[in-house]
Design a protein around this motif. Structure first.
Motif, PDB file in Angstrom:
ATOM      1  N   LEU A  59       0.659  -1.159  -0.046  1.00  0.00           N
ATOM      2  CA  LEU A  59      -0.418   0.140   0.034  1.00  0.00           C
ATOM      3  C   LEU A  59       0.694   1.284   0.202  1.00  0.00           C
ATOM      4  O   LEU A  59       1.880   1.181   0.097  1.00  0.00           O
ATOM      5  N   PRO A  60       0.107   1.931  -0.432  1.00  0.00           N
ATOM      6  CA  PRO A  60       1.114   3.677  -0.981  1.00  0.00           C
ATOM      7  C   PRO A  60       1.323   3.760   0.535  1.00  0.00           C
ATOM      8  O   PRO A  60       2.582   4.296   0.244  1.00  0.00           O
ATOM      9  N   ALA A  61       0.641   4.253   1.703  1.00  0.00           N
ATOM     10  CA  ALA A  61       1.047   4.026   2.836  1.00  0.00           C
ATOM     11  C   ALA A  61       2.129   3.590   3.699  1.00  0.00           C
ATOM     12  O   ALA A  61       2.891   4.224   4.436  1.00  0.00           O
ATOM     13  N   ASP A  62       2.516   2.617   3.384  1.00  0.00           N
ATOM     14  CA  ASP A  62       3.205   1.986   3.933  1.00  0.00           C
ATOM     15  C   ASP A  62       5.146   2.381   3.025  1.00  0.00           C
ATOM     16  O   ASP A  62       5.549   1.641   4.208  1.00  0.00           O
ATOM     17  N   LEU A  63       4.681   3.155   2.055  1.00  0.00           N
ATOM     18  CA  LEU A  63       6.408   3.193   1.495  1.00  0.00           C
ATOM     19  C   LEU A  63       7.003   4.108   2.671  1.00  0.00           C
ATOM     20  O   LEU A  63       8.144   4.354   2.509  1.00  0.00           O
ATOM     21  N   ALA A  64       6.087   4.607   3.346  1.00  0.00           N
ATOM     22  CA  ALA A  64       6.795   5.501   4.470  1.00  0.00           C
ATOM     23  C   ALA A  64       7.763   4.712   5.196  1.00  0.00           C
ATOM     24  O   ALA A  64       8.764   5.398   5.521  1.00  0.00           O
ATOM     25  N   ARG A  65       7.216   3.401   5.759  1.00  0.00           N
ATOM     26  CA  ARG A  65       7.864   2.416   6.842  1.00  0.00           C
ATOM     27  C   ARG A  65       9.162   2.479   6.336  1.00  0.00           C
ATOM     28  O   ARG A  65      10.610   1.561   6.705  1.00  0.00           O
TER      29      ARG A  65
END
Length: 133
Positions: free
Chosen positions: A66-72
């Motif tokens: 998921l795109p939101a997981d790219l921050a990790r």
């Protein structure tokens, strides 16, 4: 940053994207691989050729994310790379699978500072596990 595309289901939920961690190859290695690719194309093997600008060395395939997981992922990869430092690699040899009469995959071997490359790959894998991947 990868593009996520529009959600065609109308749910408004972000669509997962397929991602991987890779090392961009030095220009001389990319040029050698492109030359080998051109030579092999002359034999008209039924191979789906990768554009030279897309040739890379995959360190870790992550998959649907998921795109939101790219921050990790970003901080984990920066830490892994910082722990390794620069190294030199070169193209060394090549081959095909399953055989020369009907190749489906062309592979290129590597030379150079392979222990450092291996350490980077291990560091990336560990950092991603620690980040939940």
């Amino acid at each position: 940053m990868p593009k996520t595309g529009d959600d065609s289901t109308g749910s408004g939920a972000p669509k997962p994207i397929r991602i991987f961690v890779a090392v961009a190859l030095p220009p001389d290695v990319r040029a050698a691989l492109e030359a080998a690719q051109q030579e092999l194309r002359a034999h008209r093997f039924e191979i789906r050729w990768v554009k030279p600008e897309h040739i890379h060395l995959t360190l870790k395939f992550i998959g649907e994310t998921l795109p939101a997981d790219l921050a990790r992922i970003g901080p984990a990869l920066r830490a892994a790379a910082a722990a390794t430092g620069p190294f030199v690699i070169s193209a060394r040899g090549a081959g095909v699978f399953p055989g020369i009469k009907a190749p489906r995959v062309v592979w290129a071997g590597l030379g150079g500072e392979l222990p450092t490359l291996f350490a980077l790959q291990q560091s990336v894998a560990q950092a991603l596990v620690e980040a939940g991947f």
